[in-house]
Design a protein around this motif. Sequence first.
Motif, mmCIF file in Angstrom:
data_model
loop_
_atom_site.group_PDB
_atom_site.id
_atom_site.type_symbol
_atom_site.label_atom_id
_atom_site.label_comp_id
_atom_site.label_asym_id
_atom_site.label_seq_id
_atom_site.Cartn_x
_atom_site.Cartn_y
_atom_site.Cartn_z
ATOM 1 N N ASN A 1 7.559 13.555 -6.488
ATOM 2 C CA ASN A 1 6.787 14.238 -7.529
ATOM 3 C C ASN A 1 7.581 14.626 -8.764
ATOM 4 O OD1 ASN A 1 3.942 14.935 -6.372
ATOM 5 N ND2 ASN A 1 5.372 15.299 -4.693
ATOM 6 N N ALA A 2 8.904 14.662 -8.659
ATOM 7 C CA ALA A 2 9.728 15.248 -9.720
ATOM 8 C C ALA A 2 9.779 14.415 -10.990
ATOM 9 C CB ALA A 2 11.149 15.485 -9.200
ATOM 10 N N MET A 3 9.262 13.181 -10.955
ATOM 11 C CA MET A 3 9.261 12.350 -12.157
ATOM 12 C C MET A 3 7.857 11.968 -12.604
ATOM 13 S SD MET A 3 12.601 9.917 -11.556
ATOM 14 C CE MET A 3 14.197 10.630 -11.140
ATOM 15 N N LYS A 4 6.861 12.661 -12.122
ATOM 16 C CA LYS A 4 5.507 12.444 -12.608
ATOM 17 C C LYS A 4 5.324 13.180 -13.943
ATOM 18 C CE LYS A 4 3.567 11.528 -8.041
ATOM 19 N NZ LYS A 4 2.857 12.074 -6.877
ATOM 20 N N PRO A 5 4.334 12.793 -14.742
ATOM 21 C CA PRO A 5 4.230 13.345 -16.107
ATOM 22 C C PRO A 5 4.186 14.860 -16.178
ATOM 23 C CG PRO A 5 2.832 11.418 -15.893
ATOM 24 C CD PRO A 5 3.355 11.710 -14.510
ATOM 25 N N ASP A 6 3.475 15.512 -15.252
ATOM 26 C CA ASP A 6 3.391 16.969 -15.330
ATOM 27 C C ASP A 6 4.727 17.634 -15.049
ATOM 28 O OD1 ASP A 6 3.432 16.359 -12.617
ATOM 29 O OD2 ASP A 6 1.823 17.744 -12.075
ATOM 30 N N ALA B 1 14.430 16.181 -11.614
ATOM 31 C CA ALA B 1 14.648 14.738 -11.668
ATOM 32 C C ALA B 1 16.135 14.415 -11.696
ATOM 33 C CB ALA B 1 13.951 14.151 -12.893
ATOM 34 N N ASP B 2 16.896 15.187 -12.455
ATOM 35 C CA ASP B 2 18.333 14.947 -12.549
ATOM 36 C C ASP B 2 19.022 15.106 -11.195
ATOM 37 O OD1 ASP B 2 18.110 14.443 -15.237
ATOM 38 O OD2 ASP B 2 19.031 16.326 -15.900
ATOM 39 N N ARG B 3 18.554 16.025 -10.386
ATOM 40 C CA ARG B 3 19.160 16.212 -9.060
ATOM 41 C C ARG B 3 19.024 14.956 -8.220
ATOM 42 N NH1 ARG B 3 16.804 21.360 -6.236
ATOM 43 N NH2 ARG B 3 18.138 20.548 -4.556
ATOM 44 N N ILE B 4 17.876 14.313 -8.303
ATOM 45 C CA ILE B 4 17.676 13.080 -7.531
ATOM 46 C C ILE B 4 18.555 11.967 -8.083
ATOM 47 C CG2 ILE B 4 15.977 11.326 -6.897
ATOM 48 C CD1 ILE B 4 13.860 13.577 -6.918
ATOM 49 N N VAL B 5 18.614 11.859 -9.401
ATOM 50 C CA VAL B 5 19.465 10.837 -10.017
ATOM 51 C C VAL B 5 20.918 11.051 -9.614
ATOM 52 C CG1 VAL B 5 20.350 9.957 -12.212
ATOM 53 C CG2 VAL B 5 17.903 10.440 -11.952
ATOM 54 N N ASP B 6 21.393 12.283 -9.673
ATOM 55 C CA ASP B 6 22.789 12.567 -9.329
ATOM 56 C C ASP B 6 23.078 12.238 -7.872
ATOM 57 O OD1 ASP B 6 23.181 13.422 -11.913
ATOM 58 O OD2 ASP B 6 23.035 15.567 -11.446
ATOM 59 N N PHE B 7 22.169 12.608 -6.976
ATOM 60 C CA PHE B 7 22.358 12.324 -5.550
ATOM 61 C C PHE B 7 22.452 10.816 -5.316
ATOM 62 C CE2 PHE B 7 20.693 11.357 -1.327
ATOM 63 C CZ PHE B 7 21.397 12.238 -0.509
ATOM 64 N N ALA B 8 21.569 10.073 -5.948
ATOM 65 C CA ALA B 8 21.583 8.620 -5.780
ATOM 66 C C ALA B 8 22.901 8.027 -6.272
ATOM 67 C CB ALA B 8 20.399 7.997 -6.519
ATOM 68 N N LYS B 9 23.354 8.455 -7.420
ATOM 69 C CA LYS B 9 24.602 7.928 -7.978
ATOM 70 C C LYS B 9 25.792 8.288 -7.095
ATOM 71 C CE LYS B 9 25.050 8.466 -12.494
ATOM 72 N NZ LYS B 9 24.938 9.117 -13.831
ATOM 73 N N ARG C 1 15.884 -4.359 -0.420
ATOM 74 C CA ARG C 1 16.275 -2.957 -0.378
ATOM 75 C C ARG C 1 15.312 -2.149 0.495
ATOM 76 N NH1 ARG C 1 16.410 -2.363 -6.787
ATOM 77 N NH2 ARG C 1 14.826 -3.953 -6.448
ATOM 78 N N ILE C 2 15.840 -1.090 1.070
ATOM 79 C CA ILE C 2 15.038 -0.150 1.853
ATOM 80 C C ILE C 2 15.206 1.234 1.240
ATOM 81 C CG2 ILE C 2 14.708 0.976 4.079
ATOM 82 C CD1 ILE C 2 13.824 -1.859 4.237
ATOM 83 N N GLY C 3 14.081 1.886 0.938
ATOM 84 C CA GLY C 3 14.171 3.175 0.273
ATOM 85 C C GLY C 3 13.251 4.225 0.851
ATOM 86 N N ALA C 4 13.305 5.413 0.250
ATOM 87 C CA ALA C 4 12.458 6.520 0.684
ATOM 88 C C ALA C 4 12.154 7.427 -0.497
ATOM 89 C CB ALA C 4 13.132 7.334 1.785
ATOM 90 N N ALA C 5 10.953 7.992 -0.503
ATOM 91 C CA ALA C 5 10.568 9.004 -1.490
ATOM 92 C C ALA C 5 11.129 10.350 -1.068
ATOM 93 C CB ALA C 5 9.047 9.075 -1.601
ATOM 94 N N VAL C 6 11.597 11.118 -2.052
ATOM 95 C CA VAL C 6 12.240 12.390 -1.744
ATOM 96 C C VAL C 6 11.810 13.470 -2.722
ATOM 97 C CG1 VAL C 6 14.279 11.296 -0.742
ATOM 98 C CG2 VAL C 6 14.272 11.876 -3.178
ATOM 99 N N GLU C 7 11.936 14.697 -2.257
ATOM 100 C CA GLU C 7 11.870 15.875 -3.104
ATOM 101 C C GLU C 7 13.291 16.418 -3.265
ATOM 102 O OE1 GLU C 7 9.371 16.661 -4.723
ATOM 103 O OE2 GLU C 7 7.508 16.409 -3.602
ATOM 104 N N PRO C 8 13.587 17.121 -4.356
ATOM 105 C CA PRO C 8 14.965 17.617 -4.558
ATOM 106 C C PRO C 8 15.499 18.469 -3.411
ATOM 107 C CG PRO C 8 13.732 17.769 -6.594
ATOM 108 C CD PRO C 8 12.738 17.368 -5.536
ATOM 109 N N ASP C 9 14.627 19.232 -2.726
ATOM 110 C CA ASP C 9 15.130 20.094 -1.661
ATOM 111 C C ASP C 9 15.504 19.332 -0.395
ATOM 112 O OD1 ASP C 9 12.618 19.477 -0.688
ATOM 113 O OD2 ASP C 9 11.869 21.538 -0.705
ATOM 114 N N GLN C 10 15.289 18.026 -0.392
ATOM 115 C CA GLN C 10 15.714 17.203 0.744
ATOM 116 C C GLN C 10 17.112 16.612 0.539
ATOM 117 O OE1 GLN C 10 11.946 14.730 0.615
ATOM 118 N NE2 GLN C 10 12.172 14.916 2.829
ATOM 119 N N LEU C 11 17.751 16.957 -0.549
ATOM 120 C CA LEU C 11 19.018 16.325 -0.891
ATOM 121 C C LEU C 11 20.224 17.081 -0.356
ATOM 122 C CD1 LEU C 11 18.139 15.242 -4.537
ATOM 123 C CD2 LEU C 11 17.834 13.986 -2.387
ATOM 124 N N GLU C 12 19.985 17.964 0.572
ATOM 125 C CA GLU C 12 21.066 18.624 1.302
ATOM 126 C C GLU C 12 20.576 18.898 2.712
ATOM 127 O OE1 GLU C 12 20.172 23.177 -0.296
ATOM 128 O OE2 GLU C 12 21.773 21.985 -1.216
#
Length: 425
Positions: A128-133, A147-155, A99-110
């Motif tokens: 950063n959106a899924m780190k403990p803080d 975090a949910d925005r990233i999950v939804d985009f991936a799905k 697999r080939i992937g990339a780290a993202v922030e939610p504002d990169q999903l549009e």
Amino acid sequence: MTVTKNGRRKLPARLARSLVFAAAILWLSGCSGPGGNAAPATLPPEQQESGGVSATAAPSPAAASTAAPAATASPEAAAEPAVQAEVPRLAAAYADYFRIGAAVEPDQLEGPAAELLKRHVNWLVAENAMKPDAMEPAEGSFTWERADRIVDFAKENGMELRFHTLVWHSQTPDWFFRDEAGGAMVDETDPSRREANKKLLLKRLDSFVTTVVSRYKQDITSWDVVNEVIEPGDPDGMRASNWYKITGTGFIETAFRAARKAGGPDIKLYINDYNTEDPVKRDILYGLVKDMLEKGVPIDGVGHQTHINLEYPATERIIESLELFHTLGLDNQITELDMSLYVYNDLSDVGPEVPGDILQRQAERYGELFAALRARKELLSGVMFWGIADDHTWLSTFPVARTEAPLLFDRQHQPKPAFQAVTGF
């Protein structure tokens, strides 16, 4: 996946870094951005460091794991051309490998970044959106939206996900380490109270891991359970974090067991660290993992951050580390790949435009690395870049603000020579 603190730098470098981190603190006060302890793997292994960082290895961004906010898009990027449709799709080129992937922030999903992601990767991780803080800023108060925005985009786009990270010494809210009276657990000297604090901390950790894994276990396939626990310069080679000072290695066992219990047998659980190609750090990590496996701790694989530069480390070292952990029956993932233009302690700047000869050196090095990974594809299941294009990278402001270009696509989201080197086989 994943990450700095060199006490020997001269005053100008210290001043530059102070300004950078001051800006980062201000930026972080308004949103969940890169933060933490990490630096790229730009240190030669013999470079001594201070502040609790390895004496034999570079810090991560986990970096990266990340030490400063990502760069804002340049004015030129605002009018960037469309994603090139005639070049190969990166993930498709590696369909028979990993697999080939990339780290993202939610504002990169549009917008343009999202189009680049849709075309070229089949795997995402939250920068950063899924780190403990970001997950549980106050005890019992979870924040899921980013975090949910990233999950939804991936799905929506048929992409897999990995989680970064359940346990880390950085970007963890302070409430974890406060006793019932609000005091710092790490300062407690009474043995009985220290034992009570240990139990309380592990209980909090179990609750946190259980809640997060239960929410995302149907959507996320691979999980960074613990991140950056090895530090050769600290006693026993274990990072002297609050986690370790209060619980010993108990927090590692607790986190993995809680993740398996909550997530079931199908999710894959990883221990993630930087500079795993350095023999000293690698061997300490190997010993820890082997010991954990012998205790029945459910570790499925090792995440290798792989923040590298134009000169260090040798590709052979990276492959040797993958081979070593493979002998334990474990999977490997490269979790935070990028390639700085600068070697450690070089605070220069190439200028507004990266010279062609440097881009060519980067292409040759990327090409060499991916050729080696293709040749040993049985050693790993994925390669995750720490970003998708050069307009958004933690390295643009770490260790000083300057031009950086560590990824396969430039600030206008166009393929670089490195892209051609990685896909032209």
